[in-house]
Each structure stands twice: as C-alpha cells, then as structure tokens.
Design an enzyme around this catalytic site. Structure first.
Site, PDB file in Angstrom:
ATOM      1  N   ALA A  10       8.364   2.140  -5.937  1.00 36.86           N
ATOM      2  CA  ALA A  10       9.513   1.244  -6.159  1.00 36.86           C
ATOM      3  C   ALA A  10      10.686   1.559  -5.230  1.00 36.86           C
ATOM      4  O   ALA A  10      11.753   0.970  -5.365  1.00 36.86           O
ATOM      5  CB  ALA A  10       9.956   1.326  -7.619  1.00 36.86           C
ATOM      6  N   PHE A  14       7.682  -4.379  -2.056  1.00 32.55           N
ATOM      7  CA  PHE A  14       7.281  -5.100  -3.274  1.00 32.55           C
ATOM      8  C   PHE A  14       7.748  -4.369  -4.536  1.00 32.55           C
ATOM      9  O   PHE A  14       8.239  -4.993  -5.473  1.00 32.55           O
ATOM     10  CB  PHE A  14       5.751  -5.227  -3.371  1.00 32.55           C
ATOM     11  N   ARG A  35      10.673   9.137  -2.338  1.00 27.69           N
ATOM     12  CA  ARG A  35      12.033   9.187  -1.788  1.00 27.69           C
ATOM     13  C   ARG A  35      13.059   9.051  -2.916  1.00 27.69           C
ATOM     14  O   ARG A  35      13.471   7.949  -3.277  1.00 27.69           O
ATOM     15  CB  ARG A  35      12.197   8.089  -0.731  1.00 27.69           C
ATOM     16  N   ASN A  86       1.409  -0.266  -7.422  1.00 28.41           N
ATOM     17  CA  ASN A  86       1.827  -0.895  -6.165  1.00 28.41           C
ATOM     18  C   ASN A  86       1.854   0.096  -4.997  1.00 28.41           C
ATOM     19  O   ASN A  86       1.645  -0.290  -3.847  1.00 28.41           O
ATOM     20  CB  ASN A  86       3.220  -1.508  -6.385  1.00 28.41           C
ATOM     21  N   SER A 139      -4.751  -6.755  -1.572  1.00 27.60           N
ATOM     22  CA  SER A 139      -4.331  -7.345  -0.294  1.00 27.60           C
ATOM     23  C   SER A 139      -5.389  -8.350   0.149  1.00 27.60           C
ATOM     24  O   SER A 139      -6.571  -8.223  -0.214  1.00 27.60           O
ATOM     25  CB  SER A 139      -4.203  -6.253   0.767  1.00 27.60           C
ATOM     26  N   TYR A 152      -8.361   0.680   5.895  1.00 26.83           N
ATOM     27  CA  TYR A 152      -7.366   0.001   5.038  1.00 26.83           C
ATOM     28  C   TYR A 152      -8.065  -1.116   4.264  1.00 26.83           C
ATOM     29  O   TYR A 152      -7.878  -1.242   3.048  1.00 26.83           O
ATOM     30  CB  TYR A 152      -6.202  -0.539   5.864  1.00 26.83           C
ATOM     31  N   PRO A 182      -1.699 -10.007  -1.843  1.00 28.51           N
ATOM     32  CA  PRO A 182      -0.822 -10.720  -0.910  1.00 28.51           C
ATOM     33  C   PRO A 182      -1.324 -10.637   0.538  1.00 28.51           C
ATOM     34  O   PRO A 182      -1.995  -9.680   0.924  1.00 28.51           O
ATOM     35  CB  PRO A 182       0.517  -9.973  -1.026  1.00 28.51           C
ATOM     36  N   PHE A 189       6.095  -1.982   5.276  1.00 26.87           N
ATOM     37  CA  PHE A 189       4.661  -1.748   5.456  1.00 26.87           C
ATOM     38  C   PHE A 189       4.267  -1.506   6.917  1.00 26.87           C
ATOM     39  O   PHE A 189       3.567  -0.545   7.239  1.00 26.87           O
ATOM     40  CB  PHE A 189       3.903  -2.960   4.889  1.00 26.87           C
TER      41      PHE A 189
HETATM   42  P1  NDP Z   1       6.502  -0.468   1.653  1.00 26.69           P
HETATM   43  O1  NDP Z   1       6.163   0.513   2.710  1.00 26.69           O
HETATM   44  O2  NDP Z   1       7.775  -1.206   1.738  1.00 26.69           O
HETATM   45  O3  NDP Z   1       6.427   0.241   0.211  1.00 26.69           O
HETATM   46  C1  NDP Z   1       5.401   1.140  -0.114  1.00 26.69           C
HETATM   47  C2  NDP Z   1       5.793   1.907  -1.362  1.00 26.69           C
HETATM   48  O4  NDP Z   1       4.706   2.773  -1.720  1.00 26.69           O
HETATM   49  C3  NDP Z   1       7.025   2.773  -1.152  1.00 26.69           C
HETATM   50  O5  NDP Z   1       7.858   2.654  -2.280  1.00 26.69           O
HETATM   51  C4  NDP Z   1       6.456   4.175  -1.056  1.00 26.69           C
HETATM   52  O6  NDP Z   1       7.371   5.106  -1.636  1.00 26.69           O
HETATM   53  C5  NDP Z   1       5.212   4.078  -1.932  1.00 26.69           C
HETATM   54  N1  NDP Z   1       4.224   5.081  -1.556  1.00 26.69           N
HETATM   55  C6  NDP Z   1       3.486   5.130  -0.427  1.00 26.69           C
HETATM   56  N2  NDP Z   1       2.741   6.230  -0.413  1.00 26.69           N
HETATM   57  C7  NDP Z   1       3.011   6.906  -1.567  1.00 26.69           C
HETATM   58  C8  NDP Z   1       2.564   8.124  -2.118  1.00 26.69           C
HETATM   59  N3  NDP Z   1       1.662   8.898  -1.502  1.00 26.69           N
HETATM   60  N4  NDP Z   1       3.047   8.507  -3.328  1.00 26.69           N
HETATM   61  C9  NDP Z   1       3.955   7.742  -3.961  1.00 26.69           C
HETATM   62  N5  NDP Z   1       4.415   6.583  -3.500  1.00 26.69           N
HETATM   63  C10 NDP Z   1       3.955   6.159  -2.302  1.00 26.69           C
HETATM   64  O7  NDP Z   1       5.279  -1.493   1.634  1.00 26.69           O
HETATM   65  P2  NDP Z   1       4.923  -2.741   0.686  1.00 26.69           P
HETATM   66  O8  NDP Z   1       5.942  -2.957  -0.327  1.00 26.69           O
HETATM   67  O9  NDP Z   1       4.563  -3.859   1.577  1.00 26.69           O
HETATM   68  O10 NDP Z   1       3.573  -2.205   0.048  1.00 26.69           O
HETATM   69  C11 NDP Z   1       3.347  -2.119  -1.339  1.00 26.69           C
HETATM   70  C12 NDP Z   1       1.872  -2.354  -1.610  1.00 26.69           C
HETATM   71  O11 NDP Z   1       1.513  -3.660  -1.177  1.00 26.69           O
HETATM   72  C13 NDP Z   1       0.930  -1.405  -0.868  1.00 26.69           C
HETATM   73  O12 NDP Z   1      -0.113  -1.060  -1.738  1.00 26.69           O
HETATM   74  C14 NDP Z   1       0.418  -2.246   0.309  1.00 26.69           C
HETATM   75  O13 NDP Z   1      -0.839  -1.819   0.731  1.00 26.69           O
HETATM   76  C15 NDP Z   1       0.353  -3.602  -0.361  1.00 26.69           C
HETATM   77  N6  NDP Z   1       0.372  -4.785   0.496  1.00 26.69           N
HETATM   78  C16 NDP Z   1       1.331  -4.968   1.458  1.00 26.69           C
HETATM   79  C17 NDP Z   1       1.328  -6.123   2.214  1.00 26.69           C
HETATM   80  C18 NDP Z   1       2.315  -6.361   3.301  1.00 26.69           C
HETATM   81  O14 NDP Z   1       2.003  -7.131   4.245  1.00 26.69           O
HETATM   82  N7  NDP Z   1       3.504  -5.799   3.247  1.00 26.69           N
HETATM   83  C19 NDP Z   1       0.346  -7.191   1.970  1.00 26.69           C
HETATM   84  C20 NDP Z   1      -0.616  -6.881   0.960  1.00 26.69           C
HETATM   85  C21 NDP Z   1      -0.575  -5.733   0.239  1.00 26.69           C
HETATM   86  P3  NDP Z   1       7.802   6.509  -0.983  1.00 26.69           P
HETATM   87  O15 NDP Z   1       7.713   6.375   0.497  1.00 26.69           O
HETATM   88  O16 NDP Z   1       9.193   6.718  -1.515  1.00 26.69           O
HETATM   89  O17 NDP Z   1       6.832   7.475  -1.563  1.00 26.69           O
HETATM   90  C1  8X3 Z   2      -1.259  -5.900   4.264  1.00 29.54           C
HETATM   91  C2  8X3 Z   2      -1.541  -7.196   4.912  1.00 29.54           C
HETATM   92  O1  8X3 Z   2      -2.664  -8.342   6.867  1.00 29.54           O
HETATM   93  O2  8X3 Z   2      -1.797  -6.135   7.273  1.00 29.54           O
HETATM   94  O3  8X3 Z   2      -2.150  -5.612   3.244  1.00 29.54           O
HETATM   95  O4  8X3 Z   2      -3.769  -6.407   5.972  1.00 29.54           O
HETATM   96  S1  8X3 Z   2      -2.495  -6.989   6.324  1.00 29.54           S
END
Ligand code: NDP
Ligand code: 8X3
Length: 250
Positions: A10, A14, A35, A86, A139, A152, A182, A189
């Site tokens: 969070a 997302f 973080r 998430n 995804s 991935y 999504p 990301f």
């Molecule tokens: P962000 O990088 O903005 O957010 C990712 C979140 O995951 C951060 O809050 C991060 O928190 C947390 N996170 C990552 N690794 C860890 C870990 N080892 N332990 C705890 N927390 C973790 O990316 P999104 O919001 O885009 O991604 C969220 C989800 O959506 C992911 O699962 C991603 O694969 C998926 N997704 C994203 C898409 C996109 O195009 N953006 C499309 C489809 C799916 P912190 O760094 O503080 O630990």
């Molecule tokens: C993240 C979207 O298109 O990079 O899951 O795979 S994509």
C-alpha cells in the site's frame, strides 16, 4: 457497515489507491509494505481525511517468518473482512536466456510465495468466522505470455491458478476469492522493473492513455461491495488502447 481491510503493497500504486478507496467508504485499514515512511504518510492522510482506523504493518512478503510473526494470531486481525494481495513486482524485461536469475527468484518469492504466506497467515481468521474475501491482483501478463515476460508472466499465471485453487478449496468456508487482472497501468511498476531508469519507465506509457491506479482501485472496491451471495471470480481490465498483453494501439 464498517469493515476491516488488509492491503499489501500500500506504499504506492494500486495498493495506495485501494486503501484510499476503502477508507473513503469508512472501512478500517491495515496497510503493509517495506517503506515505512510512505505507509506512515498514507496513514496520517487517511485518518485526517476519513477518520478511519489505520494500522501500518511493515514486512517483506518474501520473509515467511516476518509475515507470520506480524499477521498470524494477531488479535487485531481476528475480525478481518477483506485481504487484498497486491504487493508484487516485475524485475527486468529480458529474453529468457539473458535474464538474471536473481530477478527471477525475487519475482517468484514476492508474487507467488509472498502471496501464499500472507494468505495462509490470515486465513484462520476467515475460517473461524465462516466468511471473508480474498482479492488477488494478477495481470494480463498472466493471461497471455509476451516476449521478454517469461518469469513475470509465470508468476502472474500462478496468481490466476492459485485464485482458482483457493476458490475451490475454500468454498466450504464461504470465503470469496476474486482475481483482478489489470493491463498496463502507470504506477511505480515500470520504474521498479527497469531498476530506476525513469526514461525507460516513462516510455512504456507514451503515446496512449494507460490505466491509472484509481481505475484498478475502483474495480477492486466494486468487487468488494457486492451482496454476501455474489462473488466476481475474475476480472480482466485494460485501458481502451490495449486489447491484451500483445496488442497495444499507440
Ligand atoms: P508499485 O511498484 O507502484 O507498487 C508495488 C507495491 O508492492 C509497493 O507498495 C511495494 O511496497 C510492494 N512490494 C513490492 N515488493 C514487496 C515485498 N517484497 N514486500 C512487501 N511489499 C512489496 O506497482 P503497482 O501498484 O503497479 O503494482 C501492484 C501490483 O499490481 C503488483 O502485484 C503488480 O505485479 C501488479 N500489476 C501491475 C500492473 C501495472 O502495469 N502497473 C498491471 C498488472 C498488475 P514497498 O516497496 O514499500 O515494499
Ligand atoms: C503489468 C502489466 O504489461 O507489464 O503486469 O505485464 S505488463
């Protein structure tokens, strides 16, 4: 009625937006990530704006012991209503033979094993109450494999398969399981995927309007607000410019 919602990841993207949506509708939040400063900022914002209760839980989902010592048997989570799995990431976008094995392991440990640990740790609370809702973030990468997506895509295919498996095995406990898949969305990301290369990350979203975090959060919130007897099993959502993992009109 006020619910208790746990959102992993969070601190940005997302997860942050999902936490904001639930707080806006009066639900109490448990927000997780690594973080701590970002999570504390979000906590202050949600309390000030919506007057809900927000608890920050800091752990790396890859660390099984830390996940369990934080979540398992945590009395504050006894009456948890919703878990949003998430937290996740992509690392690298390389051909299979050129990809980094450490990147592979981090993606598997986070997106698959982390999701399993968190779910297992809070599941007894749902089982005791004979209700609960698990919402997993998959995804489009789990729907169609694309070039240089290899591991991935495999982790997100696992999220789809595990969501189906949970739905079947947890049926007798009346637990809902939803997976939201999504497509391309402008969050941190791609900055993470390209290891801080902001130019490369930005270019992923050039020439079209991608999804934004709020779009995904609205969908998650919608799925969580249906009557007790209704469960949306799976949602695939993309921006209008995208048909699936392979077809994006720029
Ligand atoms: P962000 O990088 O903005 O957010 C990712 C979140 O995951 C951060 O809050 C991060 O928190 C947390 N996170 C990552 N690794 C860890 C870990 N080892 N332990 C705890 N927390 C973790 O990316 P999104 O919001 O885009 O991604 C969220 C989800 O959506 C992911 O699962 C991603 O694969 C998926 N997704 C994203 C898409 C996109 O195009 N953006 C499309 C489809 C799916 P912190 O760094 O503080 O630990
Ligand atoms: C993240 C979207 O298109 O990079 O899951 O795979 S994509």
């Amino acid at each position: 009625m006020k619910r208790k919602v746990l959102v992993t990841g969070a601190s940005s993207g997302f997860g942050k937006s999902i936490a904001q949506k639930f707080a806006a509708s009066g639900d109490d939040l448990f927000i997780t990530g690594r973080r701590v400063e970002l999570l504390n900022e979000l906590k202050e914002e949600l309390i000030a704006q919506y007057g809900v209760s927000v608890t920050v839980l800091v752990f790396d989902v890859q660390q099984k012991e830390d996940v369990f010592s934080t979540l398992f048997n945590n009395p504050d989570l006894n009456d948890l209503d919703i878990l949003v799995n998430n937290a996740g990431l992509a690392l690298g976008r390389d051909l299979f033979d050129e990809a980094d094995m450490d990147d592979w392991e981090t993606m598997i440990d986070t997106n698959v094993k982390g999701l399993l640990y968190v779910t297992k740790a809070v599941l007894p609370n749902f089982i005791k109450r004979g209700k609960g809702h698990i919402i997993n973030i998959g995804s489009t990468a789990g729907k169609e494999v694309y070039e240089r997506g290899n591991v991935y895509c495999a982790t997100k295919t696992s999220v789809e398969v595990l969501s189906q498996a949970m739905r079947i095995d947890l049926l007798r406990h009346k637990i809902k399981v939803t997976v939201v898949h999504p497509g391309a969305a402008d969050t941190e990301f791609s900055i993470v995927r390209f290891k801080g290369d902001e130019e490369k990350a930005k270019s992923v979203y050039d020439g079209y309007t991608p999804l934004y975090a709020d779009d995904v959060a609205d969908t998650v919130h919608y799925c969580a607000n249906l009557p007790e007897h209704v469960c949306i099993n799976s949602v695939v959502m993309t921006c209008t410019a995208q048909a699936n993992s392979m077809y994006l009109f720029k």
